[in-house]
Enzyme design. Structure first.
Site, PDB file in Angstrom:
ATOM      1  N   SER A  94       0.904  -0.958   0.063  1.00  0.00           N
ATOM      2  CA  SER A  94       0.062  -0.108  -0.066  1.00  0.00           C
ATOM      3  C   SER A  94       0.768   1.147   0.029  1.00  0.00           C
ATOM      4  O   SER A  94       1.842   1.341  -0.886  1.00  0.00           O
ATOM      5  CB  SER A  94      -1.007  -0.004   1.005  1.00  0.00           C
ATOM      6  OG  SER A  94      -1.908   0.831   1.091  1.00  0.00           O
ATOM      7  N   ASP A 105      -7.733  -3.927  -7.876  1.00  0.00           N
ATOM      8  CA  ASP A 105      -7.502  -3.146  -6.324  1.00  0.00           C
ATOM      9  C   ASP A 105      -8.079  -1.779  -6.502  1.00  0.00           C
ATOM     10  O   ASP A 105      -8.001  -1.062  -7.485  1.00  0.00           O
ATOM     11  CB  ASP A 105      -6.005  -3.063  -6.165  1.00  0.00           C
ATOM     12  CG  ASP A 105      -5.326  -2.329  -4.780  1.00  0.00           C
ATOM     13  OD1 ASP A 105      -6.298  -2.113  -4.163  1.00  0.00           O
ATOM     14  OD2 ASP A 105      -4.351  -2.442  -4.501  1.00  0.00           O
ATOM     15  N   HIS A 122      -6.586  -5.883  -1.701  1.00  0.00           N
ATOM     16  CA  HIS A 122      -5.526  -4.731  -1.555  1.00  0.00           C
ATOM     17  C   HIS A 122      -4.582  -5.470  -0.674  1.00  0.00           C
ATOM     18  O   HIS A 122      -4.506  -5.618   0.469  1.00  0.00           O
ATOM     19  CB  HIS A 122      -6.211  -3.244  -0.882  1.00  0.00           C
ATOM     20  CG  HIS A 122      -5.258  -2.544  -0.748  1.00  0.00           C
ATOM     21  ND1 HIS A 122      -4.331  -2.212  -1.782  1.00  0.00           N
ATOM     22  CD2 HIS A 122      -4.680  -1.639   0.448  1.00  0.00           C
ATOM     23  CE1 HIS A 122      -3.338  -0.992  -1.260  1.00  0.00           C
ATOM     24  NE2 HIS A 122      -3.799  -0.773   0.058  1.00  0.00           N
TER      25      HIS A 122
END
Length: 517
Positions: free
Chosen positions: A208, A429, A458
């Site tokens: 991320s 995503d 994710h």
């Protein structure tokens, strides 16, 4: 104070913006230090890890000036031979705690890699166990809040006031500190951690927002990278205003996928036999709780925050649980939504949000004119992207009023000295849309991108996808890289348990989720 006065007063409050020319030059590596004093961690969620602290300059340009403290954790390698160094890990955020992430990563590594690597986590500056830890307004997310969707001038004015007040609270509490909480500051902390560990080159795994940390580190300190894995990449050219608009489109796709899945199992949930019918059920529930909050706790915003998790992950029990909660609410049981909100939507600690703003609002310059925000988000909402657009806008709105100078963007990847980087990206995503992985692949010369076709989760490494995890572990073990643009099939969507419509589902197992990029 009306919204125009709020915007003018805060945006014009003596703010200074630095040059917007991208940062490209490599930074000076950190000097070796005397090492770290490790001892068993005392926090319950860090059981089995060792902990240490590291003092670093508040301003790396002034190494003898004010100091702050970083909190570190370590899962020590278990082998006696074949040591491959430290694997520094970060789960994203900004504002995510990293010490507990080291435990998750280490526990999912195969035995040969646990034997070879120290897995090292860290709470970035301002976060968690690091000191000082930011907390600007602990009551900011207290329910029930004004509706995110500014259907009236009064609602828009209320949220502008809340957003400006949050930024002002951060400025009052932390003042000059806010100018030293950028991604570049955190990356220089990472370089100090490398030196303190005594490693000539560091291994890194980031997910991320952690991909942006890693990519910026690789750009500024390419000679210090040994092996690097970036999972679910931020699009560097979009930081941060445009990236958040991109999220709104992608989250709409994933919430619609949830609605289609619920319709597929209408025998269990009775919310509609088509995706549109289920969507109508959700927005009808949203309108209802906007008028009368469920249990006096879950209003329209709190419902949005609860169901946002469906956009991050479609594995395990998440979708069945959320479908079940909505079905029971429709049947008259308000407690189901309160339970789901307390599990997925409630924000009980302001620290993560404070640092999220401190990083993103200071990394680059955001629009100061609210007219642009209103126009851009209004167009998205009118185009049918209703689920997350205004929630996301208000989540980031303190950046329109942030009381600290904006930094310069980093021209990620402009270096020839970087070893190949391994990238992972799911095509659906929502938090870091697929285009981010493609751009990161292009910017990091020699990198290899592994694509999970159709995946909606994710953070896809260590989720049980053998195709993904085999490539991850092979790279850490030997440096072996797959062909660029390799493909993996996604994991199957969940299937409702036979007791799907029977409360409670409190025994369900929920895999960890990486929230906010």
């Amino acid at each position: 104070m009306n919204k125009l006065a709020i915007t003018t007063a805060v945006a014009g409050a003596g703010l200074v913006t630095l040059s917007l020319a991208p940062l490209t030059a490599q930074a000076r590596p950190a000097e070796p230090t005397t090492g770290l004093a490790w001892s068993p961690c005392t926090e319950e969620n860090l059981g089995g890890l060792e902990c240490a602290t590291l003092r670093v300059p508040l301003d790396h340009a002034d190494p003898r000036g004010a100091q702050i403290t970083l909190a570190l954790s370590r899962a020590r390698h278990t082998g006696t031979t074949g040591y491959q160094g430290a694997l520094l890990v970060n789960p994203g955020g900004p504002g995510g705690t990293g010490r507990d992430f080291a435990l998750r990563v280490a526990n999912h590594l195969p035995a040969d890699l646990r034997a070879a690597y120290d897995v090292v986590g860290f709470d970035p500056r301002g976060v968690g166990g690091s000191s000082p830890a930011l907390r600007c307004d602990p009551g900011h997310f207290k329910p029930v809040r004004p509706d995110y969707v500014p259907r009236t001038p009064a609602l828009e004015s209320a949220w502008l006031s809340r957003s400006a007040a949050y930024a002002q609270a951060c400025g009052r509490k932390y003042g000059p500190l806010l100018s030293h909480l950028t991604t570049v500051d955190a990356v220089k902390d990472m370089e100090a951690i490398r030196a303190a560990l005594g490693e000539q080159r560091i291994n890194y795994y980031g997910a991320s927002y952690g991909t942006y940390l890693g990519a910026v580190y690789a750009t500024l300190f390419p000679a210090r990278v040994r092996r690097m894995v970036l999972d679910s990449s931020v699009r560097p050219s979009g930081v941060w205003y445009t990236d958040n608009l991109d999220q709104d489109r992608a989250f709409e796709g994933n919430i619609n996928a949830l609605f289609a899945w619920i319709a597929k199992y209408d025998e269990a949930y009775h919310l509609g036999t088509t995706a549109q019918a289920v969507r109508n059920s959700f927005f009808a529930a949203r309108q209802k709780v906007a008028a009368v909050p469920a249990g006096g706790v879950v209003g329209a915003d709190e419902l949005d925050d609860t169901y946002l998790i469906a956009g991050y992950i479609d594995l395990g029990a998440y979708w069945p649980y959320l479908a079940n909660a909505l079905a029971w609410y429709q049947a008259g049981d308000a407690a189901s939504l309160v339970e789901a909100y307390n599990r997925f939507g409630a924000t009980t600690d302001d620290n993560g949000y404070a640092v999220y703003n401190a990083v993103q609002c200071s990394d680059v310059r955001w629009p100061r004119d609210w007219t642009r925000w209103r126009r851009d988000n209004g167009r998205l909402y009118a185009a049918g992207f209703r689920f997350e657009t205004w929630a996301n806008a208000w989540y980031n709105a303190p950046c329109a009023f942030w009381p600290a100078a904006a930094g310069r963007p980093v021209d990620v990847g402009r270096t020839r000295d970087l070893p190949p980087v391994l990238l992972f990206q799911a095509t659906n995503d929502a938090a870091t849309p697929y285009a981010g992985g493609v751009e990161m692949n292009r910017r990091l010369a020699g990198s290899r991108l592994v694509i999970e076709d159709g995946g909606r989760t994710h953070g896809i490494v260590q989720r049980g996808n053998a195709c993904v995890d085999e490539k991850f572990t092979a790279f850490l073990a030997t440096g072996a890289l797959p062909p660029n643009r390799s493909h993996c099939a996604r994991l199957p969507e969940p299937v409702p348990p036979s007791t799907a419509a029977v409360r409670p589902l409190t025994a369900a197992v929920f895999p960890p989720v990486l929230r906010r990029p």
